[in-house]
Write a protein that holds these residues in place. Structure first.
Motif, PDB file in Angstrom:
ATOM      1  N   UNK A   8      35.746  24.824  41.565  1.00 19.17           N
ATOM      2  CA  UNK A   8      34.961  25.622  42.505  1.00 19.17           C
ATOM      3  C   UNK A   8      35.764  26.596  43.330  1.00 19.17           C
ATOM      4  N   UNK A   9      37.066  26.701  43.097  1.00 17.48           N
ATOM      5  CA  UNK A   9      37.839  27.729  43.772  1.00 17.48           C
ATOM      6  C   UNK A   9      37.442  29.103  43.232  1.00 17.48           C
ATOM      7  N   UNK A  10      37.384  30.075  44.100  1.00 21.54           N
ATOM      8  CA  UNK A  10      37.032  31.436  43.710  1.00 21.54           C
ATOM      9  C   UNK A  10      38.338  32.152  43.396  1.00 21.54           C
ATOM     10  N   UNK A  11      38.579  32.438  42.120  1.00 21.10           N
ATOM     11  CA  UNK A  11      39.903  32.915  41.738  1.00 21.10           C
ATOM     12  C   UNK A  11      39.978  34.425  41.536  1.00 21.10           C
ATOM     13  N   UNK A  12      38.872  35.052  41.161  1.00 16.71           N
ATOM     14  CA  UNK A  12      38.880  36.499  40.913  1.00 16.71           C
ATOM     15  C   UNK A  12      37.683  37.138  41.591  1.00 16.71           C
ATOM     16  N   UNK A  13      37.915  38.279  42.233  1.00 14.28           N
ATOM     17  CA  UNK A  13      36.851  39.043  42.877  1.00 14.28           C
ATOM     18  C   UNK A  13      36.968  40.495  42.412  1.00 14.28           C
ATOM     19  N   UNK A  14      36.198  40.856  41.373  1.00 21.78           N
ATOM     20  CA  UNK A  14      36.245  42.211  40.836  1.00 21.78           C
ATOM     21  C   UNK A  14      35.238  43.102  41.565  1.00 21.78           C
ATOM     22  N   UNK A  15      35.720  44.203  42.082  1.00 26.73           N
ATOM     23  CA  UNK A  15      34.877  45.181  42.765  1.00 26.73           C
ATOM     24  C   UNK A  15      35.672  46.483  42.865  1.00 26.73           C
ATOM     25  N   UNK A  17      34.132  47.729  40.030  1.00 29.94           N
ATOM     26  CA  UNK A  17      33.772  47.672  38.614  1.00 29.94           C
ATOM     27  C   UNK A  17      34.054  46.280  38.063  1.00 29.94           C
ATOM     28  N   UNK A  18      33.225  45.850  37.121  1.00 28.73           N
ATOM     29  CA  UNK A  18      33.500  44.606  36.417  1.00 28.73           C
ATOM     30  C   UNK A  18      34.820  44.760  35.664  1.00 28.73           C
ATOM     31  N   UNK A  19      35.781  43.894  35.986  1.00 22.67           N
ATOM     32  CA  UNK A  19      37.051  43.910  35.283  1.00 22.67           C
ATOM     33  C   UNK A  19      38.068  44.904  35.798  1.00 22.67           C
ATOM     34  N   UNK A  20      37.733  45.636  36.840  1.00 23.83           N
ATOM     35  CA  UNK A  20      38.683  46.640  37.345  1.00 23.83           C
ATOM     36  C   UNK A  20      38.807  46.479  38.854  1.00 23.83           C
ATOM     37  N   UNK A  21      40.035  46.332  39.322  1.00 25.74           N
ATOM     38  CA  UNK A  21      40.371  46.046  40.711  1.00 25.74           C
ATOM     39  C   UNK A  21      39.982  44.609  41.079  1.00 25.74           C
ATOM     40  N   UNK A  22      40.858  43.705  40.803  1.00 22.00           N
ATOM     41  CA  UNK A  22      40.683  42.324  41.233  1.00 22.00           C
ATOM     42  C   UNK A  22      41.168  42.228  42.668  1.00 22.00           C
ATOM     43  N   UNK A  23      40.231  42.109  43.599  1.00 27.56           N
ATOM     44  CA  UNK A  23      40.580  42.179  45.017  1.00 27.56           C
ATOM     45  C   UNK A  23      41.294  40.928  45.531  1.00 27.56           C
ATOM     46  N   UNK A  24      41.516  39.967  44.640  1.00 27.10           N
ATOM     47  CA  UNK A  24      42.330  38.811  45.013  1.00 27.10           C
ATOM     48  C   UNK A  24      43.661  38.791  44.276  1.00 27.10           C
TER      49      UNK A  24
END
Length: 601
Positions: A8-15, A17-24
């Motif tokens: 349940x850890x949130x590991x990737x936050x794409x914004x 675009x889907x798949x572009x700029x992982x804000x984490x």
């Protein structure tokens, strides 16, 4: 787009675009529970995961000695905001606190970030330039929420169950923590609500999270549940065996969640490769996108497939030929295909990607007959692509390009078959829009290719995978030879095809699945190469074409048995342990599962 791990850890936050700029940048959001004087990290729990009742709400149940925690995670249907509904059960009355440690790296790097507590929205906002990410935690009752913001090892602040309340931090490795203290009861679960909002400026993200409250989150939950449950009912693949229904639903969800609003379709959102290789699968390969679009088409989601075709048709090309891969915003992505090789200039392409896109779009038109939608795509993309494929030939075969595995240069049977399929299917589309001259040319070239394959690309009563630049036959047995029947080059019952597929099954079967080709070294960890999901399903599709339903189902079940507990299909499988290898999920694996099921049923 949000990715979770098995705890349940949130590991990737794409914004955005889907798949572009992982804000984490793969660091993400971790949780901890403070109870009975102990901090429980995710590893203190065993977990089960699932999509909740065939909806795109993901449920994680965490069982620990002291408490049981349930997360129900979803993205709002209308706004760029992620919600988590938290329920905590205990066998005895006690107090507990839940903390979320937000490790953000805006634009994919952790230099120059700022995080501050914003009192009007009661949220913590991380920002840099035009990227704003807000975190908000709401309790079942008012009050009880605490926060702190720091750098580096800020999470040590939860060890005494008291956050210091530092209101701002900036620079490198900025981390924020937000927590909620609750009273647990054995009679009913205690609840809390966590939200992550995204925006391009401060006012947008502040206004977005200011509206977040318990009522709105519960209403969004209901809307999300109904939306995706109804969406699944549109699927045209029926009479699916009970044990495969959940995997089919998840396969549709995986494709849909990897599809951006602009039509980009990335191969995988798994970010773990970046830490090992400095790059990943979060790009749009036209090959993978075409397969996924075709899967959507045959499942009844032609409107979504059209969105992919429109994106592919908008991409920059080399005289009608698509490049290797693209970013989600339509720009050229990283590539290892050279422009200069052997002291000469070459095209850095896999021609099969252009061909697959034309074939898939033409097949879409054959299914839906939506001439108004397709005509503009024909003019802007299909016609130039077909003219390229017609002209990019020599001695009746396509000129050399790179193979679908992105490893070898030459004339590949898979490429020839996809070009044949594109020209024959594309000729029907050309006729429909009144372009009869191109249709005739395409059929003539395709006919010649078929004859040249028979005369130049066979050996030992079977097909060969490649002619190298000197014209030598590459006799390596390769699973991609399935393309010879799938794209219509030959009948699946043609002795040449039957012999070829028998050799593929005999030589490439490892651990019950099918490897890519003999002595494949990619991601190899054991003595034998790794079987792949897509290659195994190709065997299923040939057996379906022959009417061997039992044989076809056996390979589908092999693929299904190598899913993860959350029903994700990997790219590859360890030949000895059966564990997932390489990225998970791979969109192509899920698309191929849909294609194989449709072929069988």
């Amino acid at each position: 787009m949000i990715n979770l791990d098995s705890k349940g850890n949130i590991i990737d936050l794409y914004y955005p675009h889907v798949g572009m700029e992982n804000q984490s940048n793969g660091r993400g959001v971790e949780f901890s529970i403070y109870v009975d004087g102990t901090v429980l990290r995710p590893d203190a729990f065993t977990s089960t995961t699932r999509y909740l009742n065939s909806s795109m709400i993901f449920e994680t149940i965490l069982n620990g000695k002291e408490v049981t925690v349930t997360f129900q995670d979803f993205v709002d249907p209308d706004e760029p905001i992620f919600y988590r509904i938290i329920s905590i059960n205990s066998e005895a009355k006690k107090e507990a606190s839940i903390y979320f440690i937000n490790k953000i790296a805006l634009y994919g790097n952790d230099i120059g970030d700022t995080a501050f507590y914003e009192p009007k929205s009661k949220s913590i906002i991380h920002y840099k330039s035009k990227r704003y990410v807000a975190f908000k935690l709401i309790g079942q009752e008012d009050g009880g929420v605490s926060f702190t913001i720091g750098k580096g090892d800020a999470e040590s602040d939860i060890n005494d169950d008291k956050l210091e309340g530092y209101p701002i931090a900036q620079g490198r490795d900025v981390t924020s923590i937000i927590g909620y203290k609750m009273k647990l009861s054995p009679t009913k679960p205690s609840k809390a609500y966590y939200a992550i909002g995204f925006g391009r400026n401060l006012d947008d993200v502040r206004n977005l999270v200011s509206k977040v409250d318990r009522t709105n989150i519960e209403a969004s939950f209901a809307r999300t549940y109904l939306l995706w449950s109804n969406w699944l009912r549109l699927c045209r693949i029926v009479e699916v065996p009970e044990e495969l229904k959940e995997l089919l639903s998840v396969s549709l969800f995986v494709i849909r969640s990897h599809l951006g609003n602009n039509g980009s379709l990335i191969a995988s959102s798994d970010y773990s490769f970046v830490k090992l290789y400095g790059d990943g699968y979060f790009y749009c390969w036209p090959r993978d996108a075409a397969y996924a679009a075709h899967a959507l088409d045959i499942a009844g989601y032609g409107d979504l497939a059209l969105r992919i075709y429109r994106f592919l048709a908008s991409l920059p090309t080399q005289g009608g030929a698509l490049y290797h891969k693209y970013n989600s915003d339509g720009t050229l992505a990283s590539s290892w295909h050279p422009w200069y090789m052997g002291s000469r200039e070459i095209l850095p392409i896999q021609e099969d990607e252009t061909a697959l896109t034309v074939w898939a779009l033409a097949t879409h038109f054959d299914l839906y007959r939506d001439l108004d939608d397709v005509t503009e795509l024909y003019k802007s993309f299909v016609r130039p692509a077909m003219k390229f494929m017609i002209s990019y030939t020599e001695d009746g075969l396509p000129k050399p390009s790179f193979d679908l595995w992105e490893e070898r240069y030459g004339i590949h049977l898979f490429t020839v078959a996809t070009v044949y399929g594109a020209l024959t299917a594309g000729s029907e589309l050309a006729e429909s829009v009144g372009d009869r001259g191109l249709a005739v040319d395409a059929r003539d070239v395709a006919k010649q290719m078929k004859e040249r394959v028979k005369s130049r690309m066979t050996a030992e009563d079977r097909l060969v995978r490649r002619l190298d630049e000197a014209g030598n036959k590459d006799l390596t047995v390769d699973s991609s030879l399935y393309a010879s029947f799938f794209f219509g080059l030959f009948s699946p019952r043609e002795p040449l095809v039957v012999n070829t597929m028998e050799v593929v099954e005999e030589k490439l079967k490892v651990g019950g699945g099918i490897i890519r080709y003999e002595n494949d070294l990619y991601q190899r960890r054991k003595q034998a190469p790794n079987p792949w999901i897509i290659t195994t399903l190709w065997l299923s599709e040939h057996k379906s074409a022959l009417g061997d339903k039992d044989g076809a189902m056996s390979y589908i079940k092999w693929a299904a048995n190598h899913r993860t507990p959350s029903y994700m299909l990997p790219e590859q499988v360890d030949p000895e342990t059966g564990e997932s290898v390489s990225v998970t999920p791979l969109v192509w694996s899920h698309a191929e599962l849909i294609i194989a099921l449709k072929s069988l049923l």
